[in-house]
Write a protein that holds these residues in place. Structure first.
Motif, PDB file in Angstrom:
ATOM      1  N   UNK A  41       0.811  -1.216   0.000  1.00 20.87           N
ATOM      2  CA  UNK A  41       0.000   0.000   0.000  1.00 20.87           C
ATOM      3  C   UNK A  41       0.846   1.268   0.000  1.00 20.87           C
ATOM      4  N   UNK A  42       0.204   2.369  -0.374  1.00 19.82           N
ATOM      5  CA  UNK A  42       0.843   3.686  -0.282  1.00 19.82           C
ATOM      6  C   UNK A  42       1.265   3.965   1.157  1.00 19.82           C
ATOM      7  N   UNK A  43       0.398   3.613   2.093  1.00 19.97           N
ATOM      8  CA  UNK A  43       0.658   3.902   3.504  1.00 19.97           C
ATOM      9  C   UNK A  43       1.945   3.262   3.998  1.00 19.97           C
ATOM     10  N   UNK A  44       2.098   1.981   3.705  1.00 18.68           N
ATOM     11  CA  UNK A  44       3.271   1.247   4.171  1.00 18.68           C
ATOM     12  C   UNK A  44       4.524   1.697   3.417  1.00 18.68           C
ATOM     13  N   UNK A  45       4.405   1.847   2.093  1.00 19.30           N
ATOM     14  CA  UNK A  45       5.559   2.288   1.304  1.00 19.30           C
ATOM     15  C   UNK A  45       6.041   3.657   1.715  1.00 19.30           C
ATOM     16  N   UNK A  46       5.106   4.573   1.931  1.00 16.25           N
ATOM     17  CA  UNK A  46       5.477   5.923   2.356  1.00 16.25           C
ATOM     18  C   UNK A  46       6.139   5.902   3.725  1.00 16.25           C
ATOM     19  N   UNK A  47       5.568   5.164   4.659  1.00 14.16           N
ATOM     20  CA  UNK A  47       6.133   5.113   6.005  1.00 14.16           C
ATOM     21  C   UNK A  47       7.566   4.582   5.978  1.00 14.16           C
ATOM     22  N   UNK A  48       7.808   3.578   5.169  1.00 18.18           N
ATOM     23  CA  UNK A  48       9.167   3.027   5.066  1.00 18.18           C
ATOM     24  C   UNK A  48      10.131   4.033   4.438  1.00 18.18           C
ATOM     25  N   UNK A  49       9.749   4.561   3.269  1.00 14.60           N
ATOM     26  CA  UNK A  49      10.668   5.434   2.541  1.00 14.60           C
ATOM     27  C   UNK A  49      10.890   6.758   3.246  1.00 14.60           C
ATOM     28  N   UNK A  50       9.822   7.343   3.786  1.00 14.85           N
ATOM     29  CA  UNK A  50       9.993   8.639   4.433  1.00 14.85           C
ATOM     30  C   UNK A  50      10.763   8.513   5.745  1.00 14.85           C
ATOM     31  N   UNK A  51      10.708   7.358   6.384  1.00  6.53           N
ATOM     32  CA  UNK A  51      11.518   7.148   7.581  1.00  6.53           C
ATOM     33  C   UNK A  51      13.005   7.237   7.245  1.00  6.53           C
ATOM     34  N   UNK A  52      13.395   6.659   6.113  1.00  4.81           N
ATOM     35  CA  UNK A  52      14.789   6.741   5.670  1.00  4.81           C
ATOM     36  C   UNK A  52      15.136   8.172   5.272  1.00  4.81           C
ATOM     37  N   UNK A  53      14.246   8.818   4.548  1.00  3.30           N
ATOM     38  CA  UNK A  53      14.465  10.198   4.099  1.00  3.30           C
ATOM     39  C   UNK A  53      14.652  11.114   5.316  1.00  3.30           C
ATOM     40  N   UNK A  54      13.774  10.963   6.290  1.00  3.05           N
ATOM     41  CA  UNK A  54      13.855  11.776   7.501  1.00  3.05           C
ATOM     42  C   UNK A  54      15.136  11.511   8.285  1.00  3.05           C
ATOM     43  N   UNK A  55      15.560  10.266   8.312  1.00  2.00           N
ATOM     44  CA  UNK A  55      16.745   9.918   9.082  1.00  2.00           C
ATOM     45  C   UNK A  55      17.948  10.741   8.627  1.00  2.00           C
ATOM     46  N   UNK A  56      18.092  10.903   7.303  1.00  2.00           N
ATOM     47  CA  UNK A  56      19.228  11.678   6.816  1.00  2.00           C
ATOM     48  C   UNK A  56      19.088  13.159   7.157  1.00  2.00           C
ATOM     49  N   UNK A  57      17.870  13.700   7.109  1.00  5.26           N
ATOM     50  CA  UNK A  57      17.673  15.102   7.473  1.00  5.26           C
ATOM     51  C   UNK A  57      18.077  15.344   8.924  1.00  5.26           C
ATOM     52  N   UNK A  58      17.724  14.406   9.788  1.00  2.59           N
ATOM     53  CA  UNK A  58      18.110  14.515  11.204  1.00  2.59           C
ATOM     54  C   UNK A  58      19.624  14.455  11.339  1.00  2.59           C
ATOM     55  N   UNK A  59      20.249  13.536  10.614  1.00  2.00           N
ATOM     56  CA  UNK A  59      21.702  13.404  10.687  1.00  2.00           C
ATOM     57  C   UNK A  59      22.398  14.691  10.243  1.00  2.00           C
TER      58      UNK A  59
ATOM     59  N   UNK B 164      11.592  -2.506   6.560  1.00  2.00           N
ATOM     60  CA  UNK B 164      12.359  -2.418   5.326  1.00  2.00           C
ATOM     61  C   UNK B 164      11.764  -3.388   4.319  1.00  2.00           C
ATOM     62  N   UNK B 165      12.187  -3.241   3.045  1.00  2.00           N
ATOM     63  CA  UNK B 165      11.568  -4.040   1.988  1.00  2.00           C
ATOM     64  C   UNK B 165      12.540  -4.240   0.835  1.00  2.00           C
ATOM     65  N   UNK B 166      12.287  -5.298   0.047  1.00  2.00           N
ATOM     66  CA  UNK B 166      13.047  -5.514  -1.186  1.00  2.00           C
ATOM     67  C   UNK B 166      12.571  -4.585  -2.297  1.00  2.00           C
ATOM     68  N   UNK B 167      11.409  -3.969  -2.137  1.00  2.00           N
ATOM     69  CA  UNK B 167      10.845  -3.135  -3.195  1.00  2.00           C
ATOM     70  C   UNK B 167      11.725  -1.907  -3.423  1.00  2.00           C
ATOM     71  N   UNK B 168      11.868  -1.484  -4.684  1.00  2.00           N
ATOM     72  CA  UNK B 168      12.642  -0.264  -4.958  1.00  2.00           C
ATOM     73  C   UNK B 168      12.000   0.936  -4.279  1.00  2.00           C
ATOM     74  N   UNK B 169      12.797   1.925  -3.899  1.00  2.00           N
ATOM     75  CA  UNK B 169      12.225   3.125  -3.285  1.00  2.00           C
ATOM     76  C   UNK B 169      11.182   3.773  -4.191  1.00  2.00           C
ATOM     77  N   UNK B 170      10.127   4.280  -3.577  1.00  2.00           N
ATOM     78  CA  UNK B 170       9.100   5.074  -4.234  1.00  2.00           C
ATOM     79  C   UNK B 170       8.212   4.277  -5.195  1.00  2.00           C
ATOM     80  N   UNK B 171       8.263   2.951  -5.126  1.00  2.00           N
ATOM     81  CA  UNK B 171       7.375   2.146  -5.966  1.00  2.00           C
ATOM     82  C   UNK B 171       5.925   2.456  -5.664  1.00  2.00           C
ATOM     83  N   UNK B 172       5.640   2.797  -4.403  1.00  2.00           N
ATOM     84  CA  UNK B 172       4.272   3.121  -3.989  1.00  2.00           C
ATOM     85  C   UNK B 172       3.748   4.373  -4.684  1.00  2.00           C
ATOM     86  N   UNK B 173       4.653   5.191  -5.245  1.00  2.00           N
ATOM     87  CA  UNK B 173       4.242   6.404  -5.968  1.00  2.00           C
ATOM     88  C   UNK B 173       3.938   6.114  -7.436  1.00  2.00           C
TER      89      UNK B 173
END
Length: 213
Positions: free
Chosen positions: A49-67, A111-120
């Motif tokens: 789903x969009x919900x799960x894909x977004x939560x996974x990908x944006x968690x990684x995206x946010x992690x770098x912003x925090x770093x 985490x997932x084997x799916x490529x980033x942003x596939x949910x988009x």
């Protein structure tokens, strides 16, 4: 893509913020609710789903912003830049904690084997340089930020974060429009507003420093 996709580890302080946020989200979601269709009673979103894909990908995206924000906080004494970094650390670490908390409650892997942003509806192939999704800084850019000081660190951080926010806001808008849960729709819509506001702020801060995004 392997299931171990992640960016560099967050600092210890960032990890503490994340753990606190996870605990708060878990308590909130398991608390009994009398309203029908609450997060605790609604069916969990599908793994694709969009919900799960977004939560996974944006968690990684946010992690770098925090770093990046932790790095610049220690590379400059400028009050305005340090305040912005502090705001991003707190906001995005807490949002990341919420998303990871929902994944946990839904019984979905973080985490997932799916490529980033596939949910988009499209995918992004990581280049192997640390930039796992659009807007993310490369390993070389992060190294440059760590090596910079004072005004140079401020300008580089503001440029990198502007690019980061632009891509993040696009991802969040897609989730706000298409997610199946109100939790993700509301969180994503708030991200769009917050990051667009900070993009404008960073443009002004760059102009003050004789630069542009």
């Amino acid at each position: 893509m392997s299931t171990t996709r992640s960016s560099r580890p967050m600092t210890a302080a960032g990890g503490v913020v994340l753990l606190l946020a996870l605990g708060l989200v878990a308590l909130m979601l398991v608390r009994p609710s009398s309203s029908a269709g609450s997060a605790s009673s609604a069916p969990a979103p599908a793994d694709t789903s969009v919900d799960v894909g977004f939560a996974r990908d944006m968690s990684i995206h946010h992690q770098q912003a925090v770093e990046m924000s932790f790095v610049v906080r220690d590379r400059t004494s400028d009050v305005a830049v340090r305040r912005l970094a502090y705001d991003i650390i707190n906001t995005q670490a807490n949002q990341r904690g919420m998303m990871l908390g929902w994944l946990e409650m839904w019984g979905r892997a973080k985490s997932s084997d799916a490529p980033p942003m596939k949910w988009m509806g499209h995918t992004f192939t990581p280049r192997g340089d640390g930039s796992l999704m659009p807007g993310m800084a490369t390993d070389s850019e992060l190294d440059a930020l760590r090596a910079a000081k004072g005004r140079a660190a401020e300008v580089l951080y503001l440029k990198l974060m502007t690019t980061h926010h632009r891509a993040g806001a696009e991802m969040a808008q897609a989730a706000a429009d298409a997610a199946g849960t109100k939790e993700i729709r509301n969180l994503a819509a708030g991200m769009v507003r917050g990051q667009q506001s900070e993009i404008g702020l960073m443009a002004d801060m760059l102009k003050e420093r004789g630069s542009t995004a």
